[in-house]
Design a protein around this motif. Structure first.
Motif, PDB file in Angstrom:
ATOM      1  N   MET A  82       0.647  -1.179   0.122  1.00  0.00           N
ATOM      2  CA  MET A  82      -0.105  -0.026   0.017  1.00  0.00           C
ATOM      3  C   MET A  82       0.938   1.175  -0.087  1.00  0.00           C
ATOM      4  O   MET A  82       0.549   2.412  -0.613  1.00  0.00           O
ATOM      5  CB  MET A  82      -0.820  -0.031   1.255  1.00  0.00           C
ATOM      6  CG  MET A  82      -1.933   1.161   1.230  1.00  0.00           C
ATOM      7  SD  MET A  82      -3.028   1.206  -0.290  1.00  0.00           S
ATOM      8  CE  MET A  82      -4.211  -0.243   0.095  1.00  0.00           C
ATOM      9  N   PHE A  85       2.217   1.704  -3.438  1.00  0.00           N
ATOM     10  CA  PHE A  85       0.983   2.143  -4.404  1.00  0.00           C
ATOM     11  C   PHE A  85       0.841   3.801  -4.195  1.00  0.00           C
ATOM     12  O   PHE A  85       0.615   4.433  -5.064  1.00  0.00           O
ATOM     13  CB  PHE A  85      -0.101   1.472  -4.141  1.00  0.00           C
ATOM     14  CG  PHE A  85      -1.432   1.699  -4.862  1.00  0.00           C
ATOM     15  CD1 PHE A  85      -1.346   1.662  -6.157  1.00  0.00           C
ATOM     16  CD2 PHE A  85      -2.418   2.631  -4.107  1.00  0.00           C
ATOM     17  CE1 PHE A  85      -2.599   2.393  -6.996  1.00  0.00           C
ATOM     18  CE2 PHE A  85      -3.466   3.199  -4.949  1.00  0.00           C
ATOM     19  CZ  PHE A  85      -3.530   3.012  -6.302  1.00  0.00           C
ATOM     20  N   LEU A 107      -4.337  -3.712  -0.883  1.00  0.00           N
ATOM     21  CA  LEU A 107      -4.765  -3.414  -2.253  1.00  0.00           C
ATOM     22  C   LEU A 107      -5.493  -4.737  -2.933  1.00  0.00           C
ATOM     23  O   LEU A 107      -5.336  -5.793  -2.613  1.00  0.00           O
ATOM     24  CB  LEU A 107      -3.507  -3.680  -3.238  1.00  0.00           C
ATOM     25  CG  LEU A 107      -2.373  -2.421  -3.081  1.00  0.00           C
ATOM     26  CD1 LEU A 107      -1.305  -2.729  -4.157  1.00  0.00           C
ATOM     27  CD2 LEU A 107      -3.063  -1.129  -3.516  1.00  0.00           C
ATOM     28  N   PHE A 128      -1.472  -6.543 -10.458  1.00  0.00           N
ATOM     29  CA  PHE A 128      -1.619  -5.357  -9.777  1.00  0.00           C
ATOM     30  C   PHE A 128      -0.381  -4.308  -9.979  1.00  0.00           C
ATOM     31  O   PHE A 128       0.286  -3.685  -9.226  1.00  0.00           O
ATOM     32  CB  PHE A 128      -1.190  -5.506  -8.163  1.00  0.00           C
ATOM     33  CG  PHE A 128      -2.810  -6.203  -7.560  1.00  0.00           C
ATOM     34  CD1 PHE A 128      -3.512  -5.302  -7.042  1.00  0.00           C
ATOM     35  CD2 PHE A 128      -2.947  -7.325  -7.575  1.00  0.00           C
ATOM     36  CE1 PHE A 128      -4.687  -5.622  -6.689  1.00  0.00           C
ATOM     37  CE2 PHE A 128      -4.059  -7.840  -7.141  1.00  0.00           C
ATOM     38  CZ  PHE A 128      -5.062  -7.006  -6.509  1.00  0.00           C
TER      39      PHE A 128
END
Length: 148
Positions: A82, A85, A107, A128
């Motif tokens: 996370m 990201f 995520l 992802f």
């Protein structure tokens, strides 16, 4: 809906487990004390019984700590994903990480993020690696922000 800040994820990575270590050290000190007392008084069986009870407690604590360790590894990996990201989103959109909020601690496809004051649903590819954003409308009154 709860949203989490970048600071929340950084604090989660650096969580403190001092109390757990104090309990473990206390039990080990008590264990060694009882062993010494048992070796001094081999005739008395009360120390032997206490040592057996303490060994069972140590085995229980080892099992609990192993389970917590596995859960901690999973949580740490999810938190790191996370954080990565959010940092990637920050550089892609030229927004400070403090202005990015997410509605999940891990995520998954379909999470909602807030960039400045606009809300988006994030759709990921199967690995992802790539994402697309879709503008969504949310009621501002239903939003709670966690910064701990």
């Amino acid at each position: 809906m709860v949203f989490y800040t970048y600071q929340y994820f950084e604090n989660k990575v650096h969580s403190n487990t001092v109390l757990k270590y104090i309990i473990i050290i206390s039990v080990l000190v008590l264990f060694f004390f009882l062993i010494v007392k048992y070796l001094q008084n081999r005739i008395s069986s009360k120390y032997r019984d206490l040592i057996i009870i303490l060994i069972l407690i140590i085995i229980l604590m080892l099992g609990i700590n192993y389970s917590e360790y596995n859960q901690s590894k999973t949580n740490s990996a999810q938190t790191s994903e996370m954080l990565s990201f959010i940092q990637k989103m920050s550089t892609d959109k030229s927004i400070s990480v403090e202005n990015i909020l997410v509605n999940s601690t891990y995520l998954y496809d379909g999470i909602v993020i807030r960039l400045d004051r606009t809300y988006y649903q994030v759709n990921f590819d199967s690995g992802f690696k790539f994402y697309s954003l879709k503008n969504v409308e949310l009621l501002v009154s239903d939003i709670e922000i966690k910064e701990e």
